[in-house]
Design a protein around this motif. Sequence first.
Motif, PDB file in Angstrom:
ATOM      1  N   SER A   1      46.011 -37.442  28.189  1.00 45.44           N
ATOM      2  CA  SER A   1      45.707 -36.103  27.671  1.00 45.44           C
ATOM      3  C   SER A   1      44.600 -35.434  28.496  1.00 45.44           C
TER       4      SER A   1
ATOM      5  N   SER B   1      45.736 -43.288  29.043  1.00 48.57           N
ATOM      6  CA  SER B   1      45.471 -42.015  28.372  1.00 48.57           C
ATOM      7  C   SER B   1      45.816 -40.911  29.359  1.00 48.57           C
TER       8      SER B   1
ATOM      9  N   ARG C   1      47.197 -44.107  24.598  1.00 51.63           N
ATOM     10  CA  ARG C   1      46.420 -43.793  23.389  1.00 51.63           C
ATOM     11  C   ARG C   1      46.722 -42.376  22.920  1.00 51.63           C
ATOM     12  N   ASP C   2      47.408 -41.593  23.779  1.00 55.46           N
ATOM     13  CA  ASP C   2      47.698 -40.201  23.378  1.00 55.46           C
ATOM     14  C   ASP C   2      49.082 -39.797  23.894  1.00 55.46           C
ATOM     15  N   ASP C   3      49.149 -38.967  24.933  1.00 52.33           N
ATOM     16  CA  ASP C   3      50.450 -38.488  25.406  1.00 52.33           C
ATOM     17  C   ASP C   3      51.181 -39.576  26.208  1.00 52.33           C
TER      18      ASP C   3
END
Length: 344
Positions: A215, A213, A162-164
Motif C-alpha cells: 500500500s 506490504s 499485510r494490505d494490498d
Amino acid sequence: MKAQPSLILAFETSCDETSVAVIKDGNEILSNVVATQIKSHQRFGGVVPEVASRHHIEQITICLQQALAEAHVTYADLTGVAITYGPGLVGSLLVGITAAKAVAWAHQLPLIPVNHLAGHIYATNFVQPVHFPAVALVVSGGHTELVWMPAEGEFKIIGETRDDAAGETYDKIGRVLGINYPAGPTVDQWAHAGHETFQFPRAMIKEDNLDFSFSGLKSAFINTVHHADQVGTSLNKQDLAASFQAAVIDVLVTKTTEALAQYPAQEFILAGGVAANQGLRSALQKAVTAKGIPFVMAPRKLCGDNAAMIGAAGAMLQRHGAHADMSLNAEPGLEFEWQAAVPH
Ligand code: KG4
Ligand code: ZN
C-alpha cells in the motif's frame, strides 16, 4: 488391479471468470472453458461483485455444456466434481457451488472442495508433478502469499501481504496511468519499454519476516503522479511503470530468496495471474536457479483463474479422501492451512 482413471469435472467462479473443465488423471486437460467478464467490469475500474454473480449465472450452464462436449464425455464417465469454495466473492462462489452440487447430486458423484490457492499452485501439475518439499509464491489480484508444502496436500502460509495484493496494486496504479482493468499486462509492457528513474519504496524488505506490504508503494506512486499533475509537469509513463515494477520485483524476489533459505525445498513454484509478468518471472527464475532449486510455473494461459487448475488440485485432494456433502457453503475468507487436515 489398475487404478480407475480419474475424470473430474471442475468449476471455478470465485471472481470474474466463469470456468468449467474436464481433467483426466489430474494432469491432462480434456477441456477448459473460460468465459471472462473483463469487458463488463472495465468501465467500473475493477470487479463489481453483484455484476460478477449475474454473469456467472448466465454463463455457468453454457460453459458446463461446452466443457463436456469439447471433452467428448458424458456425466456417466465422470469420477468426481471439484469446486472452488473459497476464498473469493461470496455471490460468485455460490453460483459455482450450486452448479457443482446439482451435478454431483443428480449423478451420484463425489463433491471435492478445493481452495482456490491450491488450484493456482496445482496448475503446474500440467507441466510436471509437484516435488516435495516445495515452496510456492502465489501472486494474483487477491493474493500475495508464500506457501510451504512439506508433503502432498499440506499447505502452510509462511508469508503474506499485510494490505494490498500485488495484482491489485498493478490494477490501482494502472488506473492512475489511464490503463483499463486489469492493468497488469499493460504496465508490464510499458515497464519493459522504460527505465527505473523514480525511487519508489520497498516496504518491509529489510524486516525479519516473510510478509509483504504494497500500500505504501501504491500511495507513493499515486502521489508522484498527482503532484506532477498539480504542478503541470508530464512524467514519462514507461519510466513510471518501470520504476514501479522494479520495486515490486525487488520485494518479491528478496522475500522468496529468504523463504528458500529458511525452508528446504526440492522445487519452487510461481503461481497466480501476476506470474504472467515477464520481469517477475525472469528475475525469480534467475534468483531461484542460482540456489540450485528447480523453478516451475504453469503455462501462461493457466496462470489466471481457470477450472483446469481446480481439477488438478481436486484430483490430488480426492486421492487423499477430501470430500464434501450437500451442506458445502461458500467461504469467502477461507484460510489455506485447512487442507493440511486432509487424511493421508
Ligand atoms: O489469478 P488471477 O487471474 O485472478 C485472481 O485470483 O486475482 O490474477 C489477476 C491479476 C490482475 O490483478 C492482473 O492485473 C494481474 O493478475 N496480471 C498481471 C499480469 N497479468 C495479469 N500483473 C502483472 N503483470 C502481468 N503481466
Ligand atoms: Zn486467482
